[in-house]
Scaffold this motif. Structure first.
Motif, short mmCIF file in Angstrom:
data_model
loop_
_atom_site.label_atom_id
_atom_site.label_comp_id
_atom_site.label_asym_id
_atom_site.label_seq_id
_atom_site.Cartn_x
_atom_site.Cartn_y
_atom_site.Cartn_z
N VAL A 146 0.85 -1.18 0.00
CA VAL A 146 0.00 0.00 0.00
C VAL A 146 0.89 1.24 0.00
O VAL A 146 1.66 1.47 0.93
N ASP A 147 0.82 2.00 -1.09
CA ASP A 147 1.58 3.24 -1.23
C ASP A 147 0.74 4.18 -2.08
O ASP A 147 1.07 4.47 -3.23
N ALA A 148 -0.36 4.64 -1.50
CA ALA A 148 -1.37 5.37 -2.27
C ALA A 148 -1.62 6.73 -1.63
O ALA A 148 -2.15 6.81 -0.52
N PHE A 149 -1.22 7.78 -2.35
CA PHE A 149 -1.37 9.14 -1.85
C PHE A 149 -2.15 9.97 -2.85
O PHE A 149 -2.00 9.81 -4.06
N GLU A 150 -2.99 10.86 -2.32
CA GLU A 150 -3.74 11.81 -3.12
C GLU A 150 -3.44 13.21 -2.58
O GLU A 150 -3.68 13.48 -1.40
#
Length: 283
Positions: A146-150
């Motif tokens: 998990v490496d999810a940035f907004e």
């Protein structure tokens, strides 16, 4: 009949779902590229050498991946951008099967057009992370990242107890969960995320720059978790000898860091940490 050669990547600015992406060539490496969105670095990809990992936290991902049992893996990545880690896995573990979920369809198409996504065994699907996790079978992955940035903050809903339990169900008995988060002074979000992992996984370790770990500066923290024992000693030796050494924390010291922090839940989720403006370009 000769084929027209595929044009190379073009530096420039491109509109994407979560802002404006910029593609920049690394002046020191002829075919290496930095992808940023609204000034926040998202990915660094070396098209000539996928094993070249530029970002320190991605190197820590690589340190853990390199300690998995030899051979190909089935990997699921939540958050992809330019797919740096999937390219690394494909290069170092030929025959691996990988699926990437990314919510920014425009960014995916930009990467496909400019940097290519014809990586052996790799599929990319445009979807929200939690929605994507709900589609996966139990016991189907050796590695879940998990490496999810907004807009420089962790994508919503991925750090909760409910999402972590879903992740644990997707992993095989010896599977490993890797997550990248960011935090600053006092590590309030990291402590709650750690408490969440400890509520689900019997084995957890943390890799971070000593200054970040002490809360002296905002930065990345990489967590690894599993139902099976992790090769902590080997990972610790590797990260300690890196060009920019990281601390490896596990066991009693890790539980002390969590303290009395409560797991994050869908009903009780703190806002993700907001990075200071002066460090946005680092992530």
């Amino acid at each position: 009949m000769s084929r027209t050669p595929r044009p190379g990547p073009r530096p420039g600015r491109y509109p994407v779902r979560f802002g404006t992406a910029e593609l920049l060539r690394d002046a020191d490496r002829g075919n290496a590229w930095l992808v940023s969105v609204d000034g926040v670095a998202q990915s660094y990809v070396d098209l000539d050498d996928p094993a070249n990992l530029e970002f320190d936290y991605v190197r820590r991902f690589g340190d853990v991946v390199d300690q998995l049992p030899p051979g190909p893996v089935d990997a699921l990545h939540v958050g992809g951008a330019a797919c740096t880690l999937p390219r690394y896995v494909a290069a170092t573990r030929p025959g691996s099967r990988q699926l990437v979920f990314d919510a920014d369809g425009e960014l995916v198409e930009l990467v496909r057009a400019q940097l290519g996504l014809r990586v052996p065994g790799l599929r990319v699907r445009v979807t929200d992370g939690r929605a994507g996790l709900a589609t996966r079978r139990e016991d189907s992955a050796d590695l879940l990242v998990v490496d999810a940035f907004e807009r420089a903050t962790l994508a919503g809903g991925l750090a909760t107890l409910e999402a972590t339990r879903a992740t644990a169900g997707i992993l095989r008995a010896n599977g490993v969960y890797l997550a990248n988060i960011t935090d600053g002074s006092g590590l309030p979000f990291a402590r709650r995320f750690l408490a969440t992992l400890l509520a689900v996984f019997p084995e957890v370790l943390l890799l971070a720059d000593p200054a970040v770990l002490k809360g002296r500066r905002f930065g990345n923290l990489v967590f690894a978790a599993s139902a099976a024992p992790l090769p902590t000693a080997e990972i610790a030796r590797r990260t300690a000898s890196a060009a920019f050494p990281s601390r490896c924390v596990d066991g009693a010291e890790l539980r002390k860091l969590a303290g009395r922090a409560k797991p994050i839940t869908d009903e009780d989720a703190p806002p993700p940490p907001q990075p200071p403006n002066d460090v946005l370009g680092l992530f």
